[in-house]
Design an enzyme around this catalytic site. Structure first.
Site, short mmCIF file in Angstrom:
data_model
loop_
_atom_site.label_atom_id
_atom_site.label_comp_id
_atom_site.label_asym_id
_atom_site.label_seq_id
_atom_site.Cartn_x
_atom_site.Cartn_y
_atom_site.Cartn_z
N HIS A 76 46.15 42.75 40.06
CA HIS A 76 44.69 43.02 39.41
C HIS A 76 45.01 43.80 38.01
O HIS A 76 45.90 44.74 37.91
CB HIS A 76 43.96 43.90 40.26
CG HIS A 76 43.35 42.93 41.34
ND1 HIS A 76 43.90 42.36 42.37
CD2 HIS A 76 41.91 42.33 41.25
CE1 HIS A 76 43.19 41.75 43.04
NE2 HIS A 76 41.90 41.72 42.30
N PRO A 77 44.48 43.34 36.87
CA PRO A 77 44.75 43.92 35.71
C PRO A 77 43.82 45.32 35.75
O PRO A 77 42.91 45.73 36.66
CB PRO A 77 43.77 43.09 34.77
CG PRO A 77 42.64 42.50 35.63
CD PRO A 77 43.41 42.52 36.92
N GLN A 97 34.67 42.09 33.92
CA GLN A 97 34.74 43.14 33.12
C GLN A 97 33.62 43.08 32.19
O GLN A 97 32.82 44.21 31.78
CB GLN A 97 36.08 43.44 32.53
CG GLN A 97 37.16 43.69 33.47
CD GLN A 97 38.34 44.10 32.93
OE1 GLN A 97 38.24 44.69 32.08
NE2 GLN A 97 39.51 44.07 33.78
N PHE A 128 44.01 50.93 39.51
CA PHE A 128 42.68 50.87 40.30
C PHE A 128 41.88 49.49 40.46
O PHE A 128 41.85 48.98 39.41
CB PHE A 128 41.73 52.01 39.29
CG PHE A 128 40.43 52.11 39.82
CD1 PHE A 128 40.20 53.09 40.81
CD2 PHE A 128 39.45 51.57 39.12
CE1 PHE A 128 38.68 53.17 41.25
CE2 PHE A 128 38.06 51.57 39.55
CZ PHE A 128 37.87 52.26 40.77
N ALA A 131 35.36 46.12 42.81
CA ALA A 131 34.44 45.20 42.58
C ALA A 131 33.41 45.65 41.55
O ALA A 131 32.59 46.52 41.98
CB ALA A 131 33.91 44.50 43.86
N VAL A 132 33.18 45.26 40.36
CA VAL A 132 32.80 45.58 39.37
C VAL A 132 31.22 45.20 39.25
O VAL A 132 30.32 45.92 38.50
CB VAL A 132 33.50 45.75 37.92
CG1 VAL A 132 34.70 46.64 37.61
CG2 VAL A 132 33.43 44.30 37.35
#
Length: 178
Positions: A76-77, A97, A128, A131-132
């Site tokens: 994950h980025p 994002q 980190f 789920a945004v």
């Protein structure tokens, strides 16, 4: 590629009918840069619902060894990190994002976020993950700060939980279930 016009049940039936290679090709991006999750979930076909598909994929993730799980987390980025700056995020990560406003950070916000990302990676050894969807960039930064107080095992499990949530959002988007 799945077409948006098909009902979800038909899309699931079509996915269930695919061989493992084609199935993995369709769903390989649901878990960031980790098509092995789809490959392992394939055996649970046929899928009667998006829930059943998601559960099979999460089970494949949770049944994996610790090294594979760590590699999945590390795939994950960082939020608003170097991949975002370079334009090399996956299409799904870019949309996620942007949806959280991370592409619209002020200079001060970007500095805070990058500092939090660095502190998190230094403390835990992986990026980190959250789920945004449905969260603002301010909420996300506050959550990173709060999670920095957790122990490493709690964060490892929390990242896997968040990855499962991300996967569900991606499945819903792909299959028109959202």
């Amino acid at each position: 590629m799945m077409t948006a016009a098909l009902p979800t049940a038909q899309k699931l039936a079509d996915l269930s009918a695919l061989d493992c290679t084609a199935f993995s090709s369709q769903l390989g991006g649901i878990f960031e840069h980790s098509p092995w999750v789809a490959e392992r979930a394939w055996a649970a076909r046929p899928f009667a619902s998006v829930d059943a598909l998601h559960q099979a994929m999460v089970a494949a993730m949770l049944d994996a060894g610790r090294a594979e799980q760590l590699a999945l987390i590390r795939a994950h980025p960082e939020l608003a990190g170097k991949e975002a700056a370079a334009g090399t995020l996956t299409q799904a990560s870019t949309g996620e994002q942007q949806g959280a406003g991370l592409d619209r950070c002020t200079a001060d916000e970007l500095q805070r976020l990058r500092s939090l990302n660095a502190a998190y990676r230094s403390r835990f050894g992986f990026p980190f993950v959250i789920a945004v969807k449905g969260r603002s960039r301010h909420q996300i930064m506050d959550i990173i700060e709060a999670r920095l107080g957790n122990d490493a095992e709690t964060e490892f499990r929390t990242c896997l939980d968040e990855i499962a949530k991300i996967a569900r959002f991606r499945l819903d988007a792909l299959l028109g279930a959202a």
